[in-house]
Structures are given as structure tokens and as C-alpha cells.
Enzyme design. Structure first.
Site, PDB file in Angstrom:
ATOM      1  CG  ASP A  72       1.372  14.260   9.454  1.00  0.00           C
ATOM      2  OD1 ASP A  72       2.204  14.314  10.381  1.00  0.00           O
ATOM      3  OD2 ASP A  72       1.460  13.456   8.513  1.00  0.00           O
ATOM      4  CB  ILE A  73       1.041  13.780  15.060  1.00  0.00           C
ATOM      5  CG1 ILE A  73       1.854  12.599  14.547  1.00  0.00           C
ATOM      6  CG2 ILE A  73      -0.372  13.373  15.434  1.00  0.00           C
ATOM      7  CD1 ILE A  73       2.129  11.551  15.613  1.00  0.00           C
TER       8      ILE A  73
ATOM      9  CG  ASN B 210       5.255   8.563   1.093  1.00  0.00           C
ATOM     10  OD1 ASN B 210       5.695   9.154   0.123  1.00  0.00           O
ATOM     11  ND2 ASN B 210       5.133   9.128   2.280  1.00  0.00           N
TER      12      ASN B 210
ATOM     13  N   GLY C 283       8.947   5.117   0.963  1.00  0.00           N
ATOM     14  CA  GLY C 283       8.850   5.980   2.135  1.00  0.00           C
ATOM     15  C   GLY C 283       7.623   5.750   3.003  1.00  0.00           C
ATOM     16  CD  GLN C 284       2.513   2.263   2.782  1.00  0.00           C
ATOM     17  OE1 GLN C 284       2.859   1.726   1.730  1.00  0.00           O
ATOM     18  NE2 GLN C 284       1.330   2.076   3.314  1.00  0.00           N
TER      19      GLN C 284
ATOM     20  CG  HIS D  90      -1.054   7.197   4.826  1.00  0.00           C
ATOM     21  ND1 HIS D  90      -0.469   5.947   4.913  1.00  0.00           N
ATOM     22  CD2 HIS D  90      -0.058   8.099   5.002  1.00  0.00           C
ATOM     23  CE1 HIS D  90       0.828   6.093   5.144  1.00  0.00           C
ATOM     24  NE2 HIS D  90       1.106   7.394   5.197  1.00  0.00           N
TER      25      HIS D  90
ATOM     26  CG  HIS E  80       1.314  12.449   3.555  1.00  0.00           C
ATOM     27  ND1 HIS E  80       1.648  12.775   4.851  1.00  0.00           N
ATOM     28  CD2 HIS E  80       1.715  11.165   3.367  1.00  0.00           C
ATOM     29  CE1 HIS E  80       2.227  11.741   5.418  1.00  0.00           C
ATOM     30  NE2 HIS E  80       2.283  10.754   4.542  1.00  0.00           N
TER      31      HIS E  80
END
Length: 115
Positions: free
Chosen positions: A33-34, A89, A95-96, A102, A104
Site C-alpha cells: 500500500d502506498i 471495504n 469506505g471503498q 481489494h 487490505h
């Protein structure tokens, strides 16, 4: 495989946007994750464009199962030994932010207590 040319994650899958890969095979891609919330935080995505968990169909069961099975293995390979958290999410109210399914995966000392 189906993809959306406007989808950020589809562009990562296609190699149009760079990522720091954790794992890749014909069906899934995992990358860091960035904006990590934990010492180890990666995203695991299907290569098939599925907008969200709400769009899953019975034929997607195998890829979602594969994603779930990969997380513990990848966490162990990345040095996480005392537990981790997975989050999917779904939809705007869930919260997507990127509308490509995807998961997390976050590990390390109590990562969900981010302040």
C-alpha cells in the site's frame, strides 16, 4: 481477463502504473500500500476486474478463497508472526475508494490503533 481501462488497479495489473509487488500469479496480484497503516500493509487484488465485494458471483469463489489463503503465507514471508488484520471495504459507505475488489492485509504491532 476482463479489465476496466479507467481503473487504477487494472492499470497496476497491466504494468501501466508501477507498484512494489509482494506476490503475483495468473489470477491475483499483491502489492504494498502506498499509504500504509501498519509496518506491513499490502493489498491483494484479483486480476479480473470485479468492482466490489457486492459484485461477487459464485464463479468468483475460488479467487476470493485463494486471496484468503495467500494472506497468512505472505504475512509470514514478510516477517509478521504475531497476528494481522484483513479488511475489504465495500461501496462508498463502506469506505471503498478504488472500485476494484481489494483486500487490505495489515500486520505488525497493533496497526489498527493508528493515531
Amino acid at each position: 481477463m476482463s479489465h476496466d481501462p479507467n481503473c487504477l488497479f487494472c492499470k497496476i495489473i497491466q504494468g501501466q502504473i508501477p507498484s512494489k509487488k509482494v506476490y503475483e500469479d495468473d489470477e491475483v496480484l499483491a502489492f504494498h500500500d502506498i499509504h500504509p497503516w501498519a509496518p506491513v500493509h499490502f493489498l491483494l487484488i484479483p486480476k479480473l476486474h470485479i468492482a466490489s465485494m457486492a459484485d461477487l458471483q459464485p464463479e468468483h469463489a475460488a479467487v476470493l478463497g485463494k486471496m484468503s489463503i495467500l494472506v497468512p503465507r505472505l504475512m509470514k514471508e514478510l516477517g509478521v508472526t504475531n497476528g494481522f488484520r484483513t479488511v475489504i471495504n465495500t461501496g462508498s459507505d463502506g469506505g471503498q475508494e478504488v472500485f476494484h475488489l481489494h483486500m487490505h492485509a495489515m500486520g505488525g504491532p497493533r496497526p489498527w490503533l493508528k493515531g
